[in-house]
Design a protein around this motif. Structure first.
Motif, PDB file in Angstrom:
ATOM      1  N   PHE A  73       0.837  -1.203   0.000  1.00  0.00           N
ATOM      2  CA  PHE A  73       0.000   0.000   0.000  1.00  0.00           C
ATOM      3  C   PHE A  73       0.873   1.254   0.000  1.00  0.00           C
ATOM      4  O   PHE A  73       0.751   2.140  -0.860  1.00  0.00           O
ATOM      5  CB  PHE A  73      -0.898  -0.046   1.237  1.00  0.00           C
ATOM      6  CG  PHE A  73      -2.016   0.961   1.248  1.00  0.00           C
ATOM      7  CD1 PHE A  73      -2.015   2.064   0.426  1.00  0.00           C
ATOM      8  CD2 PHE A  73      -3.089   0.802   2.105  1.00  0.00           C
ATOM      9  CE1 PHE A  73      -3.040   2.979   0.437  1.00  0.00           C
ATOM     10  CE2 PHE A  73      -4.123   1.701   2.128  1.00  0.00           C
ATOM     11  CZ  PHE A  73      -4.089   2.803   1.301  1.00  0.00           C
ATOM     12  N   ILE A  74       1.813   1.318   0.959  1.00  0.00           N
ATOM     13  CA  ILE A  74       2.594   2.545   1.117  1.00  0.00           C
ATOM     14  C   ILE A  74       3.547   2.742  -0.059  1.00  0.00           C
ATOM     15  O   ILE A  74       3.700   3.857  -0.569  1.00  0.00           O
ATOM     16  CB  ILE A  74       3.351   2.505   2.461  1.00  0.00           C
ATOM     17  CG1 ILE A  74       2.337   2.600   3.596  1.00  0.00           C
ATOM     18  CG2 ILE A  74       4.340   3.636   2.558  1.00  0.00           C
ATOM     19  CD1 ILE A  74       2.913   2.411   4.939  1.00  0.00           C
ATOM     20  N   VAL A  75       4.159   1.625  -0.531  1.00  0.00           N
ATOM     21  CA  VAL A  75       5.121   1.771  -1.627  1.00  0.00           C
ATOM     22  C   VAL A  75       4.409   2.220  -2.898  1.00  0.00           C
ATOM     23  O   VAL A  75       4.888   3.117  -3.609  1.00  0.00           O
ATOM     24  CB  VAL A  75       5.884   0.439  -1.838  1.00  0.00           C
ATOM     25  CG1 VAL A  75       6.608   0.448  -3.162  1.00  0.00           C
ATOM     26  CG2 VAL A  75       6.863   0.220  -0.710  1.00  0.00           C
ATOM     27  N   VAL A  76       3.236   1.627  -3.177  1.00  0.00           N
ATOM     28  CA  VAL A  76       2.481   2.058  -4.360  1.00  0.00           C
ATOM     29  C   VAL A  76       2.135   3.542  -4.258  1.00  0.00           C
ATOM     30  O   VAL A  76       2.265   4.297  -5.227  1.00  0.00           O
ATOM     31  CB  VAL A  76       1.213   1.195  -4.512  1.00  0.00           C
ATOM     32  CG1 VAL A  76       0.262   1.813  -5.514  1.00  0.00           C
ATOM     33  CG2 VAL A  76       1.572  -0.197  -4.963  1.00  0.00           C
TER      34      VAL A  76
ATOM     35  N   GLY B  78       3.638   6.811  -6.578  1.00  0.00           N
ATOM     36  CA  GLY B  78       2.794   7.850  -7.159  1.00  0.00           C
ATOM     37  C   GLY B  78       3.325   9.234  -6.852  1.00  0.00           C
ATOM     38  O   GLY B  78       3.266  10.136  -7.680  1.00  0.00           O
ATOM     39  N   LEU B  79       3.876   9.394  -5.658  1.00  0.00           N
ATOM     40  CA  LEU B  79       4.475  10.681  -5.288  1.00  0.00           C
ATOM     41  C   LEU B  79       5.656  11.012  -6.194  1.00  0.00           C
ATOM     42  O   LEU B  79       5.884  12.160  -6.565  1.00  0.00           O
ATOM     43  CB  LEU B  79       4.932  10.609  -3.829  1.00  0.00           C
ATOM     44  CG  LEU B  79       5.292  11.888  -3.111  1.00  0.00           C
ATOM     45  CD1 LEU B  79       4.090  12.784  -3.041  1.00  0.00           C
ATOM     46  CD2 LEU B  79       5.781  11.564  -1.716  1.00  0.00           C
ATOM     47  N   ALA B  80       6.415   9.965  -6.588  1.00  0.00           N
ATOM     48  CA  ALA B  80       7.627  10.200  -7.364  1.00  0.00           C
ATOM     49  C   ALA B  80       7.328  10.373  -8.852  1.00  0.00           C
ATOM     50  O   ALA B  80       7.779  11.338  -9.463  1.00  0.00           O
ATOM     51  CB  ALA B  80       8.603   9.035  -7.160  1.00  0.00           C
ATOM     52  N   VAL B  81       6.588   9.432  -9.447  1.00  0.00           N
ATOM     53  CA  VAL B  81       6.453   9.452 -10.904  1.00  0.00           C
ATOM     54  C   VAL B  81       5.096   9.971 -11.375  1.00  0.00           C
ATOM     55  O   VAL B  81       4.986  10.471 -12.484  1.00  0.00           O
ATOM     56  CB  VAL B  81       6.680   8.047 -11.516  1.00  0.00           C
ATOM     57  CG1 VAL B  81       8.011   7.498 -11.091  1.00  0.00           C
ATOM     58  CG2 VAL B  81       5.564   7.101 -11.132  1.00  0.00           C
TER      59      VAL B  81
ATOM     60  N   TYR C 156       1.489  13.592  -6.217  1.00  0.00           N
ATOM     61  CA  TYR C 156       0.919  13.539  -4.884  1.00  0.00           C
ATOM     62  C   TYR C 156       0.761  12.086  -4.471  1.00  0.00           C
ATOM     63  O   TYR C 156       0.785  11.183  -5.308  1.00  0.00           O
ATOM     64  CB  TYR C 156      -0.426  14.270  -4.812  1.00  0.00           C
ATOM     65  CG  TYR C 156      -1.434  13.833  -5.826  1.00  0.00           C
ATOM     66  CD1 TYR C 156      -2.376  12.862  -5.526  1.00  0.00           C
ATOM     67  CD2 TYR C 156      -1.458  14.404  -7.091  1.00  0.00           C
ATOM     68  CE1 TYR C 156      -3.296  12.457  -6.454  1.00  0.00           C
ATOM     69  CE2 TYR C 156      -2.379  14.009  -8.028  1.00  0.00           C
ATOM     70  CZ  TYR C 156      -3.299  13.036  -7.704  1.00  0.00           C
ATOM     71  OH  TYR C 156      -4.206  12.632  -8.628  1.00  0.00           O
ATOM     72  N   PHE C 157       0.643  11.893  -3.173  1.00  0.00           N
ATOM     73  CA  PHE C 157       0.566  10.545  -2.627  1.00  0.00           C
ATOM     74  C   PHE C 157      -0.646   9.824  -3.195  1.00  0.00           C
ATOM     75  O   PHE C 157      -1.738  10.376  -3.265  1.00  0.00           O
ATOM     76  CB  PHE C 157       0.471  10.649  -1.098  1.00  0.00           C
ATOM     77  CG  PHE C 157       0.599   9.336  -0.386  1.00  0.00           C
ATOM     78  CD1 PHE C 157       1.790   8.647  -0.404  1.00  0.00           C
ATOM     79  CD2 PHE C 157      -0.474   8.802   0.292  1.00  0.00           C
ATOM     80  CE1 PHE C 157       1.916   7.451   0.253  1.00  0.00           C
ATOM     81  CE2 PHE C 157      -0.351   7.609   0.949  1.00  0.00           C
ATOM     82  CZ  PHE C 157       0.842   6.934   0.930  1.00  0.00           C
ATOM     83  N   LEU C 158      -0.458   8.579  -3.633  1.00  0.00           N
ATOM     84  CA  LEU C 158      -1.523   7.729  -4.147  1.00  0.00           C
ATOM     85  C   LEU C 158      -2.163   8.269  -5.420  1.00  0.00           C
ATOM     86  O   LEU C 158      -3.338   8.086  -5.662  1.00  0.00           O
ATOM     87  CB  LEU C 158      -2.629   7.525  -3.100  1.00  0.00           C
ATOM     88  CG  LEU C 158      -2.332   6.483  -2.036  1.00  0.00           C
ATOM     89  CD1 LEU C 158      -3.416   6.505  -0.991  1.00  0.00           C
ATOM     90  CD2 LEU C 158      -2.242   5.116  -2.643  1.00  0.00           C
ATOM     91  N   SER C 159      -1.368   8.985  -6.260  1.00  0.00           N
ATOM     92  CA  SER C 159      -1.941   9.374  -7.545  1.00  0.00           C
ATOM     93  C   SER C 159      -1.997   8.138  -8.449  1.00  0.00           C
ATOM     94  O   SER C 159      -1.167   7.243  -8.359  1.00  0.00           O
ATOM     95  CB  SER C 159      -1.085  10.454  -8.186  1.00  0.00           C
ATOM     96  OG  SER C 159       0.216   9.946  -8.402  1.00  0.00           O
TER      97      SER C 159
END
Lengths: 228, 125
Positions: free
Chosen positions: A167-170, A174-177, A181-184
């Motif tokens: 959950f957190i890594v996914v 999203g935050l990076a690529v 924003y978180f969980l995009s």
């Protein structure tokens, strides 16, 4: 006496709430955000179940917090009950052959049904939490029917931690690529109403399904152990 | 005339009445009962009432479930998905709270030997 005081308090409360609710018409649209999710949810998230797109995508951060609450509660339950663990091995009376065989027959089917619910969370009513609860009910059946058998604590802890990590890594990817924003939702949305659609939603819901299932199974394990 | 008025009132308010009925039943149990297990059952009933209330607040007249399918891509009005998502999370948290409360009850029973709140010291009112 206490009942009379309580009844009085509750009737005062009921009167106040009835006055307030008089202003809220039943069956009228009350929020703009719900209309927005229904109107745009299909294009923005690719999930045909709008409740799922709200839970996992629009308000995914809330869901992360909620998974954390569940985790803390499971940990707390373990901490409360683990202080007196004597590990004495009481031999339990084995179940009858019919019950035992029925349990062994039903167990994989219930697991399969739970997996179906959380894999199809973005298409049909259901999702990680519901599917996880069904998976945990399979473990309840084992604890009631095939007594003496129990899940390995390491395995359940591992599955639980892996679910949370996915959950957190996914979300962090999203935050990076993704949209930044978180969980995009950065994976391809796919075709609406097909199994491989909705980007990250099925992945997260499968992770939540495993996490909730193993957590609730752990809770049941603690409670059964205490009652034996 | 009076009967049809009453019927209209019931049709418009039955979910509110039912959910707050559950809430007040739960609250009453929690205030009056002495057995810890019954208090926990009251908490659970109260929570069910709150969930029912949230879902009924999100209802939109003649709305369907907020799920698109091949046969209903541009469906008739759909009910508000936000309260449903909130209740989905509230149910799971309710399960966690219930399990934690039961584990505390187990510990209390081991410590005091009773579940009667009047006989558990420090918890009298």
């Amino acid at each position: 006496m206490r009942a009379i005081i309580s009844l009085f308090l509750i009737s005062v409360l009921a009167w106040g709430i009835a006055t307030a609710l008089n202003e809220i018409p039943f069956g009228a649209a009350k929020t703009k955000v719900g209309e927005y999710y229904i109107g745009r949810g299909k294009e923005q998230t690719g999930a045909s179940n709008i409740v799922t797109s709200v839970v996992v995508n629009y308000r995914g951060f809330d869901t992360l917090g909620e998974v954390t609450v569940l985790f803390v509660a499971a940990i707390g339950l373990g901490a409360v009950l683990a202080t007196r663990r004597k590990k004495e091995k009481r031999d339990v009376e084995p179940a009858s052959l019919v019950l035992y065989t029925g349990c062994r027959l039903l167990f994989p089917l219930i697991l399969l049904f739970g997996a179906y619910i959380f894999i199809h969370g973005h298409l049909t009513p259901g999702g990680g939490f519901q599917g996880g609860a069904v998976v945990a009910s399979a473990f309840v059946l084992v604890y009631l029917g095939c007594r003496g058998r129990r899940i390995s604590e390491t395995a359940s802890k591992t599955v639980e931690s892996l679910g949370g990590l996915v959950f957190i890594v996914v979300g962090l990817v999203g935050l990076a690529v993704g949209g930044g924003y978180f969980l995009s939702n950065y994976l391809p949305k796919g075709e609406l109403n097909s199994l491989f659609s909705a980007g990250i939603i099925p992945i997260i819901y499968i992770a939540i399904g495993f996490k909730v299932g193993s957590e609730l199974a752990g809770v049941i394990d603690h409670l059964v152990e205490e009652s034996e | 005339m009076g009967i049809s008025n009453a019927f209209d009132f019931l049709q418009n308010h039955v979910y509110y009445i039912g959910s707050f009925g559950l809430i007040f039943i739960g609250l009453f149990i929690m205030l009056v009962k002495h057995n810890l297990i019954k208090v926990i059952i009251g908490l659970s009933i109260l929570e069910t009432g709150v969930n029912l209330f949230l879902v009924s607040v999100g209802y939109i007249s003649k709305g369907t479930a907020p799920i698109f399918s091949k046969s209903a891509m541009e469906a008739a009005p759909m009910v508000d998905p936000v309260p449903q998502a909130l209740v989905l999370t509230a149910i799971v948290i309710g399960v966690a709270v219930l399990a934690l409360a039961l584990s505390l009850a187990i510990r209390l029973y081991h410590h005091y030997g009773v579940l009667d709140l009047r006989r558990i010291k420090e918890l009298r009112w």
